[in-house]
Enzyme design. Structure first.
Site, PDB file in Angstrom:
ATOM      1  N   ASP A  91      14.951  10.275  -3.502  1.00 22.04           N
ATOM      2  CA  ASP A  91      15.551   8.963  -3.690  1.00 22.04           C
ATOM      3  C   ASP A  91      16.563   9.123  -4.819  1.00 22.04           C
ATOM      4  O   ASP A  91      16.335   9.852  -5.772  1.00 22.04           O
ATOM      5  CB  ASP A  91      14.462   7.950  -4.057  1.00 22.04           C
ATOM      6  N   ASP A 126      22.543   4.137  -4.053  1.00 26.89           N
ATOM      7  CA  ASP A 126      22.769   2.796  -3.518  1.00 26.89           C
ATOM      8  C   ASP A 126      22.523   1.721  -4.574  1.00 26.89           C
ATOM      9  O   ASP A 126      22.128   2.019  -5.696  1.00 26.89           O
ATOM     10  CB  ASP A 126      21.874   2.561  -2.294  1.00 26.89           C
ATOM     11  N   CYS A 278     -16.298   6.808   4.399  1.00 23.26           N
ATOM     12  CA  CYS A 278     -15.277   7.827   4.614  1.00 23.26           C
ATOM     13  C   CYS A 278     -15.939   9.176   4.429  1.00 23.26           C
ATOM     14  O   CYS A 278     -16.687   9.368   3.471  1.00 23.26           O
ATOM     15  CB  CYS A 278     -14.156   7.617   3.599  1.00 23.26           C
ATOM     16  N   CYS A 280     -14.555  12.025   3.621  1.00 18.44           N
ATOM     17  CA  CYS A 280     -13.666  12.996   2.977  1.00 18.44           C
ATOM     18  C   CYS A 280     -14.399  13.759   1.876  1.00 18.44           C
ATOM     19  O   CYS A 280     -15.519  13.430   1.510  1.00 18.44           O
ATOM     20  CB  CYS A 280     -12.403  12.324   2.435  1.00 18.44           C
ATOM     21  N   CYS A 283     -15.652  11.374  -0.896  1.00 13.70           N
ATOM     22  CA  CYS A 283     -16.657  10.364  -0.541  1.00 13.70           C
ATOM     23  C   CYS A 283     -17.992  10.954  -0.105  1.00 13.70           C
ATOM     24  O   CYS A 283     -19.012  10.272  -0.147  1.00 13.70           O
ATOM     25  CB  CYS A 283     -16.102   9.434   0.529  1.00 13.70           C
TER      26      CYS A 283
END
Lengths: 520, 520
Positions: A91, A126, A278, A280, A283
């Protein structure tokens, strides 16, 4: 300059969403893709770890990189600076320049810097319009951004970098429209939609959806669209279904810093949680209370890691939904996650031709029909269009409800009807119907999705099925039937109440046990 | 024998679902719990691994154990046989006895065996009714099961084992009802609902729901209910919301054997998958195609492991929904996963008093209001009941739409109205309304959930809000207003069209940006 089709390949699509491949100087990126924000100085989850988790594209801030790393970054390149060997988007720091009033940084210098650091996706400097800017100021910002973008694109190097045209205009849809048109005209191979953060923070999903559609309608399919600042599990499926291909956010880290855990449908503060749903790596090792008790930084990083897994799972669910042709079902179910997201349903039901383009003519899976919204599902409206064009010279019309066996011509019901109307069989147009698909002429009864749907046997109010009524009227007008035989049920009685000379007859579809072939 | 309250503690509840603790000879089991089936001979995923994953209760088959391990099992105990140190439930093998016509096995011997192997939850040797049995045969089976259950319970040892009374009757709801009553009367501390497999295989969720409600209505809250054979991600939230505390299934392994991967909303065959949207230890290591290419047994075990993680995640999501008081929202959203599940919505909207019992009077979270179904949400119907009892002596009634600021008495709208009706303020009853909650008298406007909701700003058809109309009629009948001032909007105009002498006035609620406090 590489030809456009090499940069972005579309593999599969559903609604306005698509699965695609972005080809970059640092490998392929499969879209739709969540693009995690990497801080060029204080990044606590290593970019390498993020790559291992399956994120092949990250975004970082060129302005902060310039201010903090300066020449070092120009010499080493951005990939070494953030230690990441996948594709990087930068960005330009338009926000920061506006915020800090930095007049030293100009768009030419920033473009030079973005070239030097060899970013894969570069954005011109921008002037973001944000939300709530006066029309006059917004026009000024849009024009400035367009001028900068045009010049930057014209002075780019032929080095495989992908320059992204930033669409500005926010809530001023004419500006969004004009901005998009110009950027496409300049020859940008990718666009980005600016600053809807305010929409998302105030849960204005409907406004966000309308803004995305406004831009998308001005873009060729071959140009991918990036959405700035979208990293909420409710925004992601919406953005993808509307045609956004990539979307960046620091949400995984920002929520973590506030002790917020990302779930399928939002975020929950850790201290409100008793269960991690979850599997993962975080978790399965910790319980909510255990994470709460960790030192602040450790807690934040662990939460952020889970949040990344959770966002990745959401993106993968959406991709699998596109793969299976179930994006409509996915998005409409998701709408029930928050009342403000529910308000986007009319966006889907009232932009049928926009959403139809991406929907394949035939799908492997049966479509699910739940409630009145589903009469506007692209597969369904497409079938209505076909029936509206249907012509027959037959003078006798017979309409009955659909039954469990499909297509119609293979069903027991059809055999029964053939016997019943044996005398004038050659002059009889047999049709089934259901409230969603409308009239299903025998001859079209194996055309997708007339034989490929599972319908909820729920009470539905006859008035809600406006598409049915429209198609029926056209069908009766286009075909000059002399006699009409209609099965005696409430739905048909309601829709034929204004039509004269109808013969109602009793007819019962063969009931069957629910069909196993539609198991998921 | 331990007193009942020690065996099952209820921690939290929502709708008919509850989070509880079962105290057993082998530790605590938090409910609702999925109870994985462990095969006593050919179990390829070690029970130990299943324990590590967080399943504190498993089920195995006493009949197969008896046939295969015989005396060895009686000596060692079932925990050593399957190598699992958590709580174990044993099914008596009623199905197998029926299927193999084994006349050597009788209920007395089986009860003795279950005592010897020291199972934590034992089930008498029942005669499952299955689906499609004639009424006469079903009565015979039910009576046999009741007789066996009574005798078995009477001859139990005081050893901390929990005997489960098996409810039979299937689709014959009078038999289910009678069966449940008898078992409760005999003193069973836990019941199990038999053989709904056929319902689930044919996706007859509505029938399943009705069967569960029939049984639950005859049971005291303190008695936990087990559901046999429920392991599908669509069945689990439904069963929990209806009050099932535990449910066993071999689904994780059965689906895996057929190459099916369990997702949030169903199962998908591996070869239809491109993306794993799961961060478990299997899905982060393999892609769908890689698993497909593994040798059969390895593939099945890896899929089964994922399936277990997926089911656990579903159970945890449902538990977290109970914890947050969002089970209604969870179940109604889930209903959009399959048209046959969608057919269960009327079960929820038409059994309000059944579902109300478990809903706390006050919740931490705002409730979400999406569509007409939500007028039957227990928190909402409870508010209607309160308004139906509301009495005032005031003669002037003012009704306006609700605004963004809650409660009503703190809002800018109220200040405006006070000025407008200043002259007869002491004789004026001010009310807000919304289509879901109905009339909200100023005095009740901070009572939950009158100040604690987020409503979708979607078009809704006035006719759909029957609860609104009923409450309005009662409110107008119970309170003798002489003048009625009603804000001039379509919804109120529709509902007041039959009431005479109404003064409509223009009134606009202060609009505000969406409220941040309701972010999730």
């Amino acid at each position: 300059m590489k030809p456009r089709y090499e940069m972005f390949e579309i593999k599969k699509s559903d609604l306005a969403g698509r699965i695609g491949i972005l080809h970059t100087n640092h490998g392929k990126v499969e879209t739709p893709a969540y693009v995690p924000v990497i801080h060029p100085v204080k990044q606590s989850i290593p970019a390498k770890k993020i790559k291992e988790m399956g994120f092949d594209l990250v975004i970082t801030n060129a302005y902060i990189t310039l201010k903090q790393h300066g020449n070092e970054a120009a010499e080493k390149g951005i990939h070494k600076i953030i230690d990441y060997d996948g594709a990087i988007m930068t960005d330009s720091g338009g926000y920061q320049v506006l915020e800090y009033g930095d007049i030293d940084t100009n768009y030419k210098a920033m473009a030079e810097f973005e070239k030097k650091i060899a970013t894969d996706f570069a954005i011109p400097l921008d002037k973001p319009t944000g939300f709530g800017l006066s029309k006059k100021k917004a026009i000024e910002y849009v024009n400035h951004t367009l001028k900068v973008s045009k010049e930057t694109l014209e002075t780019r190097d032929n080095n495989g970098q992908i320059w992204i045209g930033p669409i500005q205009g926010s809530e001023h849809s004419d500006l969004v429209r004009g901005s998009t048109r110009e950027l496409v005209k300049y020859g940008f191979h990718m666009l980005a939609l600016g600053s809807p953060v305010e929409f998302m923070e105030s849960y204005e999903y409907r406004l966000l959806a309308q803004m995305i559609i406004t831009a998308k309608k001005e873009m060729p399919d071959s140009v991918p669209l990036h959405l700035f600042g979208a990293g909420h599990p409710l925004t992601i499926p919406l953005a993808v279904a509307l045609g956004c291909d990539t979307f960046d956010s620091a949400s995984y880290m920002l929520y973590a810093k506030h002790g917020r855990y990302i779930t399928e449908d939002g975020t929950t503060h850790l201290d409100e949680m008793s269960y991690f749903s979850c599997p993962c790596e975080i978790c399965t090792k910790f319980k909510p209370k255990e994470i709460l008790l960790l030192p602040r930084e450790d807690r934040t990083n662990k939460l952020a890691l889970h949040n990344l897994y959770s966002i990745k799972a959401e993106v993968d669910r959406v991709k699998q939904a596109i793969h299976e042709g179930r994006l409509w079902e996915y998005v409409l179910k998701k709408a029930r996650a928050h009342p403000k997201l529910f308000e986007t349903i009319p966006v889907f039901t009232s932009n049928t031709s926009f959403f139809s383009q991406g929907v394949p003519a035939f799908k492997e899976n049966a479509i699910f029909l739940f409630a009145k919204e589903d009469q506007f599902r692209p597969e369904v409206t497409r079938f209505h269009s076909m029936v509206r064009k249907f012509r027959t010279g037959k003078k006798n019309l017979v309409i009955v409800a659909d039954g469990p066996m499909k297509p119609f011509y293979l069903s027991a019901e059809y055999n029964k009807l053939k016997k019943k109307f044996a005398k004038k069989i050659d002059d009889t147009q047999f049709c089934q119907y259901n409230p969603y698909l409308g009239i299903i002429p025998l001859e079209l009864s194996d055309i997708y999705p007339a034989a490929h749907y599972v319908m909820s046997n729920s009470q539905c109010s006859q008035e809600d099925f406006t598409e049915f009524a429209t198609t029926l009227n056209i069908f009766l007008k286009q075909n000059k039937f002399k006699t009409i035989h209609v099965a005696n049920d409430d739905f048909l009685k309601h829709h034929f109440k204004l039509t004269k000379k109808i013969k109602f007859f009793n007819f019962r579809a063969t009931t069957g046990r629910a069909k196993k072939q539609f198991k998921r």
